[in-house]
Motif scaffolding. Structure first.
Motif, PDB file in Angstrom:
ATOM      1  N   VAL A 216       0.849  -1.191   0.000  1.00 11.88           N
ATOM      2  CA  VAL A 216       0.000   0.000   0.000  1.00 11.88           C
ATOM      3  C   VAL A 216       0.885   1.241   0.000  1.00 11.88           C
ATOM      4  O   VAL A 216       1.749   1.393   0.856  1.00 11.88           O
ATOM      5  N   SER A 217       0.653   2.129  -0.962  1.00 14.86           N
ATOM      6  CA  SER A 217       1.457   3.334  -1.080  1.00 14.86           C
ATOM      7  C   SER A 217       0.594   4.511  -1.504  1.00 14.86           C
ATOM      8  O   SER A 217      -0.389   4.344  -2.222  1.00 14.86           O
ATOM      9  N   THR A 218       0.998   5.693  -1.066  1.00 14.32           N
ATOM     10  CA  THR A 218       0.341   6.921  -1.519  1.00 14.32           C
ATOM     11  C   THR A 218       1.036   7.464  -2.758  1.00 14.32           C
ATOM     12  O   THR A 218       0.641   8.486  -3.292  1.00 14.32           O
ATOM     13  N   GLY A 219       2.070   6.798  -3.185  1.00 17.22           N
ATOM     14  CA  GLY A 219       2.875   7.278  -4.292  1.00 17.22           C
ATOM     15  C   GLY A 219       4.171   7.881  -3.798  1.00 17.22           C
ATOM     16  O   GLY A 219       5.177   7.851  -4.483  1.00 17.22           O
ATOM     17  N   SER A 220       4.139   8.419  -2.588  1.00 18.92           N
ATOM     18  CA  SER A 220       5.363   8.965  -2.008  1.00 18.92           C
ATOM     19  C   SER A 220       5.683   8.338  -0.647  1.00 18.92           C
ATOM     20  O   SER A 220       6.801   8.466  -0.168  1.00 18.92           O
ATOM     21  N   ASN A 221       4.726   7.669  -0.043  1.00 13.17           N
ATOM     22  CA  ASN A 221       4.922   7.029   1.261  1.00 13.17           C
ATOM     23  C   ASN A 221       4.311   5.639   1.261  1.00 13.17           C
ATOM     24  O   ASN A 221       3.205   5.434   0.740  1.00 13.17           O
ATOM     25  N   TRP A 222       5.018   4.700   1.875  1.00 13.53           N
ATOM     26  CA  TRP A 222       4.480   3.361   2.061  1.00 13.53           C
ATOM     27  C   TRP A 222       3.670   3.346   3.348  1.00 13.53           C
ATOM     28  O   TRP A 222       4.062   3.953   4.338  1.00 13.53           O
ATOM     29  N   ILE A 223       2.547   2.644   3.335  1.00 17.74           N
ATOM     30  CA  ILE A 223       1.649   2.576   4.483  1.00 17.74           C
ATOM     31  C   ILE A 223       1.726   1.176   5.074  1.00 17.74           C
ATOM     32  O   ILE A 223       1.553   0.183   4.360  1.00 17.74           O
ATOM     33  N   LYS A 224       1.980   1.103   6.376  1.00 12.23           N
ATOM     34  CA  LYS A 224       1.991  -0.202   7.038  1.00 12.23           C
ATOM     35  C   LYS A 224       0.570  -0.731   7.105  1.00 12.23           C
ATOM     36  O   LYS A 224      -0.377   0.022   7.304  1.00 12.23           O
ATOM     37  N   SER A 225       0.447  -2.033   6.960  1.00 18.13           N
ATOM     38  CA  SER A 225      -0.866  -2.649   6.924  1.00 18.13           C
ATOM     39  C   SER A 225      -0.834  -4.000   7.606  1.00 18.13           C
ATOM     40  O   SER A 225       0.226  -4.607   7.750  1.00 18.13           O
ATOM     41  N   GLY A 226      -2.003  -4.453   7.984  1.00 17.86           N
ATOM     42  CA  GLY A 226      -2.122  -5.766   8.609  1.00 17.86           C
ATOM     43  C   GLY A 226      -2.961  -6.706   7.767  1.00 17.86           C
ATOM     44  O   GLY A 226      -3.550  -7.642   8.289  1.00 17.86           O
ATOM     45  N   GLY A 227      -3.011  -6.447   6.467  1.00 17.89           N
ATOM     46  CA  GLY A 227      -3.793  -7.294   5.568  1.00 17.89           C
ATOM     47  C   GLY A 227      -3.137  -8.643   5.348  1.00 17.89           C
ATOM     48  O   GLY A 227      -2.072  -8.939   5.887  1.00 17.89           O
ATOM     49  N   LYS A 228      -3.786  -9.446   4.510  1.00 24.36           N
ATOM     50  CA  LYS A 228      -3.246 -10.781   4.237  1.00 24.36           C
ATOM     51  C   LYS A 228      -1.943 -10.649   3.451  1.00 24.36           C
ATOM     52  O   LYS A 228      -1.659  -9.622   2.836  1.00 24.36           O
TER      53      LYS A 228
END
Length: 83
Positions: free
Chosen positions: A17-29
């Motif tokens: 998952v990214s905003t294009g400039s930042n990666w977002i931590k996630s708890g998905g599969k």
């Protein structure tokens, strides 16, 4: 293979998952990618959970409010700068 992945900035476990400039931590599969040559795990990607999805969509919505006001030549300059 590991050295090539490192040069590309790909770790053993990666956020998907990214905003294009930042990666977002996630708890998905987690999705695993395996080599067709030897069946070994290449790397894993963590999918978006609900919170990461909302954060990415909200960031994109805010960016759109400004981006839509830019003339197309200026948008093109920005896109070329990221290639």
């Amino acid at each position: 293979m590991h050295d090539i992945l490192k040069q590309l900035g790909i770790d053993k476990i990666n956020s998907g998952v990214s905003t294009g400039s930042n990666w977002i931590k996630s708890g998905g599969k987690t999705i695993s990618s395996f080599s067709p040559v030897d069946g070994k795990n290449i790397a894993d990607v963590i999918c978006a959970d609900d919170n990461a999805y909302e954060q990415a969509v909200n960031t994109a919505s805010k960016a759109f409010v400004e981006w839509r006001l830019w003339p197309s030549p200026k948008r093109g300059e920005v896109v070329r700068a990221f290639r």
